[in-house]
Scaffold this motif. Structure first.
Motif, PDB file in Angstrom:
ATOM      1  N   TYR A 134       0.829  -1.209   0.000  1.00  0.00           N
ATOM      2  CA  TYR A 134       0.000   0.000   0.000  1.00  0.00           C
ATOM      3  C   TYR A 134       0.864   1.260   0.000  1.00  0.00           C
ATOM      4  O   TYR A 134       0.605   2.202  -0.757  1.00  0.00           O
ATOM      5  CB  TYR A 134      -0.917  -0.012   1.223  1.00  0.00           C
ATOM      6  N   LYS A 135       1.897   1.260   0.824  1.00  0.00           N
ATOM      7  CA  LYS A 135       2.743   2.441   0.949  1.00  0.00           C
ATOM      8  C   LYS A 135       3.614   2.681  -0.291  1.00  0.00           C
ATOM      9  O   LYS A 135       4.105   3.787  -0.495  1.00  0.00           O
ATOM     10  CB  LYS A 135       3.617   2.333   2.206  1.00  0.00           C
ATOM     11  N   THR A 136       3.796   1.661  -1.109  1.00  0.00           N
ATOM     12  CA  THR A 136       4.533   1.836  -2.371  1.00  0.00           C
ATOM     13  C   THR A 136       3.569   1.990  -3.549  1.00  0.00           C
ATOM     14  O   THR A 136       3.967   1.893  -4.712  1.00  0.00           O
ATOM     15  CB  THR A 136       5.476   0.645  -2.631  1.00  0.00           C
ATOM     16  N   GLU A 137       2.297   2.215  -3.227  1.00  0.00           N
ATOM     17  CA  GLU A 137       1.254   2.505  -4.225  1.00  0.00           C
ATOM     18  C   GLU A 137       1.025   1.365  -5.215  1.00  0.00           C
ATOM     19  O   GLU A 137       0.602   1.583  -6.347  1.00  0.00           O
ATOM     20  CB  GLU A 137       1.571   3.811  -4.968  1.00  0.00           C
ATOM     21  N   GLN A 138       1.275   0.149  -4.753  1.00  0.00           N
ATOM     22  CA  GLN A 138       0.946  -1.029  -5.564  1.00  0.00           C
ATOM     23  C   GLN A 138      -0.467  -1.466  -5.165  1.00  0.00           C
ATOM     24  O   GLN A 138      -0.659  -2.480  -4.493  1.00  0.00           O
ATOM     25  CB  GLN A 138       1.981  -2.127  -5.323  1.00  0.00           C
ATOM     26  N   TYR A 139      -1.436  -0.668  -5.588  1.00  0.00           N
ATOM     27  CA  TYR A 139      -2.772  -0.766  -5.025  1.00  0.00           C
ATOM     28  C   TYR A 139      -3.518  -2.048  -5.394  1.00  0.00           C
ATOM     29  O   TYR A 139      -4.312  -2.547  -4.595  1.00  0.00           O
ATOM     30  CB  TYR A 139      -3.586   0.468  -5.400  1.00  0.00           C
ATOM     31  N   TYR A 140      -3.292  -2.562  -6.583  1.00  0.00           N
ATOM     32  CA  TYR A 140      -3.972  -3.808  -6.943  1.00  0.00           C
ATOM     33  C   TYR A 140      -3.511  -4.947  -6.022  1.00  0.00           C
ATOM     34  O   TYR A 140      -4.332  -5.687  -5.468  1.00  0.00           O
ATOM     35  CB  TYR A 140      -3.693  -4.175  -8.404  1.00  0.00           C
ATOM     36  N   LEU A 141      -2.197  -5.067  -5.859  1.00  0.00           N
ATOM     37  CA  LEU A 141      -1.652  -6.125  -4.990  1.00  0.00           C
ATOM     38  C   LEU A 141      -1.996  -5.865  -3.526  1.00  0.00           C
ATOM     39  O   LEU A 141      -2.286  -6.793  -2.773  1.00  0.00           O
ATOM     40  CB  LEU A 141      -0.132  -6.209  -5.169  1.00  0.00           C
ATOM     41  N   ALA A 142      -1.973  -4.585  -3.132  1.00  0.00           N
ATOM     42  CA  ALA A 142      -2.310  -4.243  -1.746  1.00  0.00           C
ATOM     43  C   ALA A 142      -3.754  -4.624  -1.448  1.00  0.00           C
ATOM     44  O   ALA A 142      -4.062  -5.200  -0.397  1.00  0.00           O
ATOM     45  CB  ALA A 142      -2.096  -2.750  -1.507  1.00  0.00           C
ATOM     46  N   TYR A 144      -5.583  -6.884  -2.884  1.00  0.00           N
ATOM     47  CA  TYR A 144      -5.676  -8.347  -2.823  1.00  0.00           C
ATOM     48  C   TYR A 144      -5.138  -8.872  -1.486  1.00  0.00           C
ATOM     49  O   TYR A 144      -5.766  -9.722  -0.840  1.00  0.00           O
ATOM     50  CB  TYR A 144      -4.894  -8.966  -3.975  1.00  0.00           C
ATOM     51  N   GLN A 145      -3.982  -8.361  -1.044  1.00  0.00           N
ATOM     52  CA  GLN A 145      -3.374  -8.852   0.193  1.00  0.00           C
ATOM     53  C   GLN A 145      -4.198  -8.469   1.419  1.00  0.00           C
ATOM     54  O   GLN A 145      -4.349  -9.266   2.358  1.00  0.00           O
ATOM     55  CB  GLN A 145      -1.941  -8.317   0.323  1.00  0.00           C
ATOM     56  N   PHE A 146      -4.752  -7.259   1.439  1.00  0.00           N
ATOM     57  CA  PHE A 146      -5.587  -6.853   2.570  1.00  0.00           C
ATOM     58  C   PHE A 146      -6.853  -7.717   2.635  1.00  0.00           C
ATOM     59  O   PHE A 146      -7.290  -8.115   3.719  1.00  0.00           O
ATOM     60  CB  PHE A 146      -5.964  -5.375   2.473  1.00  0.00           C
ATOM     61  N   GLU A 147      -7.452  -8.001   1.487  1.00  0.00           N
ATOM     62  CA  GLU A 147      -8.642  -8.847   1.469  1.00  0.00           C
ATOM     63  C   GLU A 147      -8.313 -10.263   1.955  1.00  0.00           C
ATOM     64  O   GLU A 147      -9.094 -10.882   2.681  1.00  0.00           O
ATOM     65  CB  GLU A 147      -9.234  -8.895   0.062  1.00  0.00           C
ATOM     66  N   SER A 148      -7.163 -10.762   1.528  1.00  0.00           N
ATOM     67  CA  SER A 148      -6.720 -12.080   1.973  1.00  0.00           C
ATOM     68  C   SER A 148      -6.481 -12.085   3.482  1.00  0.00           C
ATOM     69  O   SER A 148      -6.820 -13.056   4.175  1.00  0.00           O
ATOM     70  CB  SER A 148      -5.435 -12.470   1.231  1.00  0.00           C
ATOM     71  N   PHE A 149      -5.923 -10.987   3.997  1.00  0.00           N
ATOM     72  CA  PHE A 149      -5.667 -10.856   5.435  1.00  0.00           C
ATOM     73  C   PHE A 149      -6.990 -10.901   6.209  1.00  0.00           C
ATOM     74  O   PHE A 149      -7.112 -11.607   7.220  1.00  0.00           O
ATOM     75  CB  PHE A 149      -4.941  -9.544   5.725  1.00  0.00           C
ATOM     76  N   VAL A 150      -7.984 -10.164   5.742  1.00  0.00           N
ATOM     77  CA  VAL A 150      -9.294 -10.118   6.407  1.00  0.00           C
ATOM     78  C   VAL A 150      -9.926 -11.507   6.435  1.00  0.00           C
ATOM     79  O   VAL A 150     -10.498 -11.924   7.449  1.00  0.00           O
ATOM     80  CB  VAL A 150     -10.216  -9.108   5.693  1.00  0.00           C
ATOM     81  N   ALA A 151      -9.817 -12.213   5.319  1.00  0.00           N
ATOM     82  CA  ALA A 151     -10.402 -13.549   5.245  1.00  0.00           C
ATOM     83  C   ALA A 151      -9.662 -14.549   6.139  1.00  0.00           C
ATOM     84  O   ALA A 151     -10.277 -15.451   6.731  1.00  0.00           O
ATOM     85  CB  ALA A 151     -10.392 -14.037   3.803  1.00  0.00           C
ATOM     86  N   SER A 152      -8.356 -14.374   6.256  1.00  0.00           N
ATOM     87  CA  SER A 152      -7.535 -15.332   7.008  1.00  0.00           C
ATOM     88  C   SER A 152      -7.517 -15.072   8.508  1.00  0.00           C
ATOM     89  O   SER A 152      -7.348 -16.006   9.303  1.00  0.00           O
ATOM     90  CB  SER A 152      -6.093 -15.309   6.484  1.00  0.00           C
TER      91      SER A 152
END
Length: 264
Positions: free
Chosen positions: A77-85, A87-95
Motif C-alpha cells: 500500500y505504501k509503495t502505491e501497488q494498489y492492486y496487490l495491496a 488483494y493482500q488486505f482482502e486475503s488478510f481479512v479472510a484469514s
C-alpha cells in the motif's frame, strides 16, 4: 564530532545493506522475516516486499503469519501497488477475522481499489468494484474510525459514475442518433433523479426530440412534434430560468409553427 557521526552513519548503512543481502540469500525464513520487519520499520518498503515475497507461501499457518501478512500488505500500500495491496488486505481479512487490525485492513483494502478507479471517460469496472468494497466496509463497521473517509470516497466515486452515465447518454445526441438519445437520457434521469446534470439532460432530450421531429417523414411528424413540445415543458418545469431558455424558446417557436399545418 561531525566526522564521527558521519562515519557512524556510513557503518550503520553498510551493516544494514550487508544484513539485507545476507537475508536475501538465506534459506532461513525466520532470518528473512526479521530482516523484512527491520526494512519495513526503516520505511524501506521495496526491500521489505522483496523479502516478504520470498517467505509468504511458507509463512501461512505460522504464529507470526498475521503480523507478516499485515506489514506485507502495508508495504504494498505504501509503495502505491494498489492492486496487490487490495488483494493482500482482502486475503488478510479472510484469514484473520479476529485480528485487531481487521477493520483497518478492510478499509485499506477497499481504499486500494478506489485508487484503481480511472478517469470517468474510461471503463468504470474498477470504480464499481471500489464502491462495492467501500460500501461493504461501511455496512460492516457503521461506527468505524474510517467511516467519514469511506463515505467521502464513495460519494466521489459515485459522482464519477454519474458523470460517465450522463456522457454515455448524451453521446447519442452528439452522433445524431436522436431516438436512442431520448431513451438514454430518459433512463439517466430516472436512474439519477437528484443529479446535477438533470438540466443538461432535459435540454439534450429536448434537442434530440426537436431534431428528430423536424426531420421526420410527414406521417410521424405530428406525434414527434408533440413529444418535443412535452420535452420543452419538462425542461421549463424543472427550471424556468434555465441557461438553455433562449435555445429552447427558439425550438418551441419552430415546433408550434410546424404543428399548425396539422390543425388545418
Amino acid at each position: 564530532m561531525k566526522k564521527f557521526l558521519a562515519l557512524f552513519a556510513v557503518i550503520v548503512f553498510l551493516s544494514s545493506c550487508s544484513e539485507y543481502q545476507k537475508a536475501l540469500k538465506s534459506e532461513d525464513i525466520a532470518v528473512k522475516f526479521v530482516s523484512a520487519t527491520k526494512m519495513y520499520e526503516a520505511k524501506k518498503y521495496n526491500k521489505a516486499i522483496r523479502l516478504f515475497e520470498q517467505i509468504a507461501p511458507a509463512y501461512k499457518g505460522k504464529p507470526s503469519a498475521e503480523k507478516m501478512f499485515y506489514i506485507y500488505s502495508q508495504s504494498l500500500y505504501k509503495t502505491e501497488q494498489y492492486y496487490l495491496a487490495g488483494y493482500q488486505f482482502e486475503s488478510f481479512v479472510a484469514s484473520y477475522p479476529k485480528s485487531e487490525k481487521i477493520e483497518e485492513a478492510s478499509f485499506l483494502g477497499a481504499k486500494s481499489f478506489s485508487y484503481l478507479s480511472p478517469v470517468y471517460s474510461l471503463d468504470q469496472t474498477d470504480t464499481y468494484k471500489a464502491v462495492d468494497k467501500l460500501q461493504n466496509y461501511i455496512d460492516t463497521y457503521p461506527e468505524g474510525q474510517n467511516m467519514v473517509e469511506a463515505n467521502l470516497l464513495v460519494k466521489n466515486l459515485r459522482e464519477k459514475l454519474e458523470k460517465k452515465a450522463y456522457e454515455n447518454a448524451k453521446i447519442y445526441n452528439t452522433i445524431s442518433d436522436y431516438k436512442a438519445a431520448i431513451v438514454a437520457l430518459d433512463n439517466f434521469i430516472i436512474n439519477f433523479p437528484g443529479t446535477p446534470y438533470k438540466e443538461k439532460a432535459l435540454f439534450y432530450k429536448l434537442d434530440s426530440a426537436y431534431l428528430l421531429a423536424i426531420n421526420s417523414v410527414p406521417s410521424k411528424m405530428k406525434e414527434r412534434l408533440e413529444n418535443a413540445k412535452g420535452a420543452y415543458s419538462s425542461l421549463i418545469k424543472f427550471k424556468a430560468d434555465t441557461e438553455y431558455k433562449s435555445k429552447a424558446d427558439d425550438m418551441l417557436a419552430r415546433i408550434e409553427k410546424d404543428l399548425k399545418q396539422f390543425s388545418k
